[in-house]
Scaffold this active site. Structure first.
Site, PDB file in Angstrom:
ATOM      1  N   LYS A  90       0.833  -1.212   0.000  1.00  0.00           N
ATOM      2  CA  LYS A  90       0.000   0.000   0.000  1.00  0.00           C
ATOM      3  C   LYS A  90       0.870   1.266   0.000  1.00  0.00           C
ATOM      4  O   LYS A  90       0.628   2.183  -0.783  1.00  0.00           O
ATOM      5  CB  LYS A  90      -0.961  -0.016   1.199  1.00  0.00           C
ATOM      6  CG  LYS A  90      -1.924  -1.208   1.152  1.00  0.00           C
ATOM      7  CD  LYS A  90      -2.921  -1.203   2.282  1.00  0.00           C
ATOM      8  CE  LYS A  90      -2.298  -1.375   3.646  1.00  0.00           C
ATOM      9  NZ  LYS A  90      -1.592  -2.674   3.804  1.00  0.00           N
ATOM     10  N   THR A  91       1.888   1.281   0.865  1.00  0.00           N
ATOM     11  CA  THR A  91       2.776   2.451   0.895  1.00  0.00           C
ATOM     12  C   THR A  91       3.489   2.595  -0.448  1.00  0.00           C
ATOM     13  O   THR A  91       3.598   3.700  -0.997  1.00  0.00           O
ATOM     14  CB  THR A  91       3.829   2.296   2.017  1.00  0.00           C
ATOM     15  OG1 THR A  91       3.137   1.994   3.230  1.00  0.00           O
ATOM     16  CG2 THR A  91       4.646   3.554   2.191  1.00  0.00           C
ATOM     17  N   ASP A 135      -1.857   6.408   6.184  1.00  0.00           N
ATOM     18  CA  ASP A 135      -1.868   4.984   6.531  1.00  0.00           C
ATOM     19  C   ASP A 135      -2.782   4.776   7.742  1.00  0.00           C
ATOM     20  O   ASP A 135      -2.966   5.699   8.535  1.00  0.00           O
ATOM     21  CB  ASP A 135      -0.430   4.557   6.872  1.00  0.00           C
ATOM     22  CG  ASP A 135      -0.225   3.067   6.737  1.00  0.00           C
ATOM     23  OD1 ASP A 135      -1.154   2.368   6.260  1.00  0.00           O
ATOM     24  OD2 ASP A 135       0.864   2.580   7.098  1.00  0.00           O
ATOM     25  N   THR A 184      -6.403  -1.727   6.822  1.00  0.00           N
ATOM     26  CA  THR A 184      -6.334  -3.177   6.715  1.00  0.00           C
ATOM     27  C   THR A 184      -7.660  -3.723   6.185  1.00  0.00           C
ATOM     28  O   THR A 184      -7.690  -4.716   5.492  1.00  0.00           O
ATOM     29  CB  THR A 184      -6.024  -3.815   8.083  1.00  0.00           C
ATOM     30  OG1 THR A 184      -6.777  -3.134   9.073  1.00  0.00           O
ATOM     31  CG2 THR A 184      -4.552  -3.722   8.399  1.00  0.00           C
ATOM     32  N   ARG A 243       6.531  -8.192   1.764  1.00  0.00           N
ATOM     33  CA  ARG A 243       7.464  -7.766   2.820  1.00  0.00           C
ATOM     34  C   ARG A 243       8.134  -8.976   3.461  1.00  0.00           C
ATOM     35  O   ARG A 243       9.346  -8.967   3.726  1.00  0.00           O
ATOM     36  CB  ARG A 243       6.743  -6.936   3.891  1.00  0.00           C
ATOM     37  CG  ARG A 243       7.653  -6.645   5.098  1.00  0.00           C
ATOM     38  CD  ARG A 243       7.051  -5.701   6.117  1.00  0.00           C
ATOM     39  NE  ARG A 243       6.947  -4.358   5.580  1.00  0.00           N
ATOM     40  CZ  ARG A 243       5.839  -3.610   5.630  1.00  0.00           C
ATOM     41  NH1 ARG A 243       4.752  -4.099   6.200  1.00  0.00           N
ATOM     42  NH2 ARG A 243       5.835  -2.415   5.118  1.00  0.00           N
TER      43      ARG A 243
HETATM   44  P1  ADP Z   1       2.216  -1.879   3.145  1.00  0.00           P
HETATM   45  O1  ADP Z   1       2.242  -0.384   3.047  1.00  0.00           O
HETATM   46  O2  ADP Z   1       0.999  -2.479   2.508  1.00  0.00           O
HETATM   47  O3  ADP Z   1       2.450  -2.384   4.541  1.00  0.00           O
HETATM   48  P2  ADP Z   1       4.680  -1.701   1.622  1.00  0.00           P
HETATM   49  O4  ADP Z   1       4.250  -0.895   0.456  1.00  0.00           O
HETATM   50  O5  ADP Z   1       5.457  -0.993   2.684  1.00  0.00           O
HETATM   51  O6  ADP Z   1       3.433  -2.464   2.271  1.00  0.00           O
HETATM   52  O7  ADP Z   1       5.524  -2.940   1.036  1.00  0.00           O
HETATM   53  C1  ADP Z   1       6.403  -3.685   1.845  1.00  0.00           C
HETATM   54  C2  ADP Z   1       7.608  -4.120   1.036  1.00  0.00           C
HETATM   55  O8  ADP Z   1       7.188  -5.084   0.096  1.00  0.00           O
HETATM   56  C3  ADP Z   1       8.264  -2.990   0.262  1.00  0.00           C
HETATM   57  O9  ADP Z   1       9.630  -2.996   0.543  1.00  0.00           O
HETATM   58  C4  ADP Z   1       8.138  -3.335  -1.187  1.00  0.00           C
HETATM   59  O10 ADP Z   1       9.412  -3.324  -1.772  1.00  0.00           O
HETATM   60  C5  ADP Z   1       7.636  -4.746  -1.201  1.00  0.00           C
HETATM   61  N1  ADP Z   1       6.512  -4.865  -2.127  1.00  0.00           N
HETATM   62  C6  ADP Z   1       5.203  -4.695  -1.811  1.00  0.00           C
HETATM   63  N2  ADP Z   1       4.435  -4.890  -2.896  1.00  0.00           N
HETATM   64  C7  ADP Z   1       5.252  -5.201  -3.901  1.00  0.00           C
HETATM   65  C8  ADP Z   1       5.044  -5.521  -5.280  1.00  0.00           C
HETATM   66  N3  ADP Z   1       3.817  -5.595  -5.790  1.00  0.00           N
HETATM   67  N4  ADP Z   1       6.111  -5.767  -6.044  1.00  0.00           N
HETATM   68  C9  ADP Z   1       7.350  -5.743  -5.514  1.00  0.00           C
HETATM   69  N5  ADP Z   1       7.625  -5.452  -4.222  1.00  0.00           N
HETATM   70  C10 ADP Z   1       6.598  -5.179  -3.421  1.00  0.00           C
END
Ligand code: ADP
Length: 366
Positions: A90-91, A135, A184, A243
């Protein structure tokens, strides 16, 4: 345990996943929340464009249209709501949205905005077209949430000055911006807030082939040599979550470097993750001890949550919030009104034989 205890247990047997703010402990190797090491290294691994973003084909296609259309019209993009479990990207997507719009990005979170004034300060300092990533938007305070309604719809907020009868609301015009909210579960948001998003995307867990691509991509960026079977092994243990895939890759890389020639093969991944007690399905020590207790001590259940927690020597909340959601998702454990029940897949996963059907009425269709 008395019958009343059982009833008390059963009453919350169906408590919704994620209903409590406390997430899994960040230090857990298979926890989906970011730990301090993740925060330090994730920046290097984040895809920077929609084309680089692995998986989520529907979300990518739809978001691509939203962003292209806004660019063609020369306007800011609609507000975007992203829902899905931690670690699914998401981030990363919010950063991509800003990059694709050529706009600056501001990152904050619901728990950081406790007063409407906190939000007013952020909103009033936004630049035109800026992307604001919020977030855990479901954890914002109510007054801030109400201020956000107006900001999203009319790009305006009322800043209240003074207290009591002398208080006055001063309207403040905001530059147009794009809010990217993350949660979530979209169901946790009040409908008036949910309705103000022009585009809502639900992020799914990733399938093993997609995670394999995530692992291969990260291995390339980290300059770790990985063969196909090694990447697949890590992917299969990553609980559908990029992650976790990236974190397991780093641990396997350490092992490959210290114990072998640095190349991540299937054998190295298996041996490394045995050291870290992450099994072939991604269960860790806690998950397995919950399952083992359920099977070995309670014949597969049904058993109350408190009893199960005592049996594994953990807090009830730990079992319920940290171990169970994944076990339920994997179809290894069911939360029923009568208590926790192991499924046939749980017996098979631990290599145990379920007791005779007659001894466990109700478990296997009895
Ligand atoms: P969230 O905000 O949903 O908790 P993040 O965007 O922080 O998740 O993603 C966590 C990690 O996973 C990041 O370091 C990112 O590099 C990796 N990641 C997440 N989604 C992907 C994707 N679709 N392709 C490649 N890497 C991803």
């Amino acid at each position: 345990m008395t019958w009343d205890d059982h009833l008390a247990d059963a009453a919350d047997a169906d408590a919704p996943e994620g209903a409590h703010p406390a997430g899994p402990p960040a230090e857990r190797l298979v926890g989906a929340g970011a730990d301090s090491e993740d925060t330090a290294v994730e920046a290097a691994l984040r895809p920077r464009s929609l084309a680089e973003f692995v998986g989520q084909p529907k979300v990518r296609e739809q978001l691509d249209l939203v962003l292209r259309a806004a660019r063609q019209r020369g306007t800011t993009a609609d507000h975007v709501l992203l829902s899905g479990a931690p670690g699914l990207g998401k981030t990363t997507l919010s950063m991509i949205i800003a990059a694709e719009m050529g706009a600056p990005l501001r990152i904050t979170s619901g728990p950081a905005i406790q007063h409407a004034g906190d939000l007013a300060a952020i909103l009033s300092s936004l630049q035109e077209g800026e992307v604001l990533f919020l977030d855990e938007i479901h954890r914002m305070s109510r007054p801030a949430e109400e201020m956000l309604y107006m900001a999203m719809e009319d790009f305006r907020v009322d800043v209240v000055v003074g207290k009591g009868p002398g208080a006055t609301a001063i309207p403040l015009e905001l530059p147009p911006f794009t809010l990217v909210g993350a949660t979530t579960r979209a169901g946790l948001l009040p409908p008036p807030l949910r309705d103000r998003f022009g585009f809502t995307a639900h992020m799914e867990f990733y399938d093993p082939a997609e995670l394999e691509r995530v692992v291969n991509r990260s291995a390339r960026l980290l300059e770790v040599e990985t063969d196909a079977a090694g990447a697949a092994e890590i992917a299969g243990r990553s609980r559908g979550t990029p992650r976790i895939a990236n974190r397991l890759l780093r641990r396997v890389r350490d092992f490959a470097q210290v114990k072998a020639d640095g190349v991540v093969t299937r054998d190295i991944a298996v041996r490394a993750l045995a050291v870290y007690e992450v099994d072939e399905r991604g269960l860790d020590r806690l998950d397995r001890s919950v399952l083992e207790a359920l099977l070995k001590l309670f014949g597969g259940g049904p058993v109350g949550l408190s009893t199960l927690a005592v049996a594994v020597g953990e807090e009830r909340e730990t079992v319920e919030e940290v171990a169970e959601p994944f076990l339920v998702r994997e179809g290894l454990l069911a939360r029923t009104p009568r208590g926790r029940v192991a499924t046939a897949a749980a017996w098979a996963h631990l290599g145990l034989t379920p007791p005779e059907q007659s001894a466990q009425p109700g478990l296997f269709g009895g």
